[in-house]
Design an enzyme around this catalytic site. Structure first.
Site, mmCIF file in Angstrom:
data_model
loop_
_atom_site.group_PDB
_atom_site.id
_atom_site.type_symbol
_atom_site.label_atom_id
_atom_site.label_comp_id
_atom_site.label_asym_id
_atom_site.label_seq_id
_atom_site.Cartn_x
_atom_site.Cartn_y
_atom_site.Cartn_z
ATOM 1 N N HIS A 197 -7.166 -1.374 -8.681
ATOM 2 C CA HIS A 197 -7.681 -0.631 -7.524
ATOM 3 C C HIS A 197 -9.210 -0.613 -7.585
ATOM 4 C CE1 HIS A 197 -8.538 2.622 -4.736
ATOM 5 N NE2 HIS A 197 -7.318 2.443 -4.261
ATOM 6 N N GLU A 220 -7.370 -4.560 0.041
ATOM 7 C CA GLU A 220 -7.997 -3.281 0.376
ATOM 8 C C GLU A 220 -9.513 -3.464 0.481
ATOM 9 O OE1 GLU A 220 -5.391 0.284 -0.686
ATOM 10 O OE2 GLU A 220 -6.599 -0.145 -2.431
HETATM 11 P P1 PGA Z 1 -6.872 5.695 1.831
HETATM 12 O O1 PGA Z 1 -6.802 4.993 0.397
HETATM 13 O O2 PGA Z 1 -5.561 5.431 2.519
HETATM 14 O O3 PGA Z 1 -7.095 7.155 1.528
HETATM 15 O O4 PGA Z 1 -8.018 5.066 2.564
HETATM 16 C C1 PGA Z 1 -6.148 3.766 0.213
HETATM 17 C C2 PGA Z 1 -6.215 3.362 -1.246
HETATM 18 O O5 PGA Z 1 -7.240 3.614 -1.897
HETATM 19 O O6 PGA Z 1 -5.244 2.781 -1.777
#
Ligand code: PGA
Length: 219
Positions: free
Chosen positions: A88, A141
């Protein structure tokens, strides 16, 4: 069927988990729902989760040994997890995790029978963080979309997912993550090559997570 994965990050406690799982018990959907929890809640969750699969949020790059404070993939599996998030962007930026470390973590997860959800935000991370073999899920992401409310244009998401699918030979599902909410999830899961979503803030309560969990692609 889409994959809807929640990431609680460092939030929640036993009471909040109990409340969410109780509310989610009777939802009707074909989607595959995964809840990635703080490690302290995994055992409780696996006893209570029914058809919701449980995951951890990180694992050690090592198998076992003198690594105080770390949790191995095998220990997550032993607690009942089936998935684990690795790489992440919060771990990459705040804990200096390189592509090599992320790949090692994904490898340990696969060896332990877990499916790693490998987070990437650019092509260098795709090329460097993904083991050559084993069942995996990729989560694209964009850092600018995490917790900001700023979701990229559908065309840009489609383009990235197409390139990631090409680069990885279409071998695994590719999720989109970053500011997914009940209001935008149907549109996002309808984008070409988007196999599901990874949800942070909006996975913490049933009011927010149920509408996302039961979403269907907009016709
Ligand atoms: P968020 O986070 O949906 O709060 O933007 C997504 C993530 O970090 O996996």
């Amino acid at each position: 069927m889409k994959i809807i994965a929640g990431n609680w990050k460092m939030n929640g406690d036993a009471a909040a988990l109990d409340a969410l799982l109780t509310e989610m018990q009777n939802i009707k959907t074909d989607n595959k729902i995964i809840l990635c929890l703080p490690a302290t809640l995994i055992s409780q969750a696996t006893g209570q989760a029914g058809r919701i699969a449980i995951g951890g949020q990180d694992c050690s790059a090592h198998s076992a040994g003198a690594f105080t404070g770390e949790i191995s993939a095998a220990q997550l599996a032993d607690a009942g997890a089936k998935y684990v998030i690795v790489g992440h962007s919060e771990r990459r930026s705040a804990h200096g995790e390189t592509n090599e470390i992320v790949r090692e973590k994904a490898q340990r997860a696969i060896e332990s029978g877990l499916t790693p959800i490998i987070c990437v935000s650019d092509m260098a991370q795709v090329d460097g963080s993904i083991p050559d073999t084993g069942d995996i899920i990729i989560a694209f992401e964009p850092v600018s979309a995490i917790g900001t409310g700023c979701v990229p244009a559908a065309d840009d998401i489609a383009k990235m997912h197409r390139v990631i699918a090409q680069r990885t030979g279409g071998r695994c599902p590719i999720l989109y993550g970053g500011s997914v909410k009940g209001a935008n999830v149907c549109e996002i899961i309808g984008i070409d090559k988007v196999d599901g979503v990874l949800v942070g803030g909006a996975s913490l309560t049933s009011d927010d997570f149920i509408p996302i969990s039961i979403c269907k692609v907009n016709q």
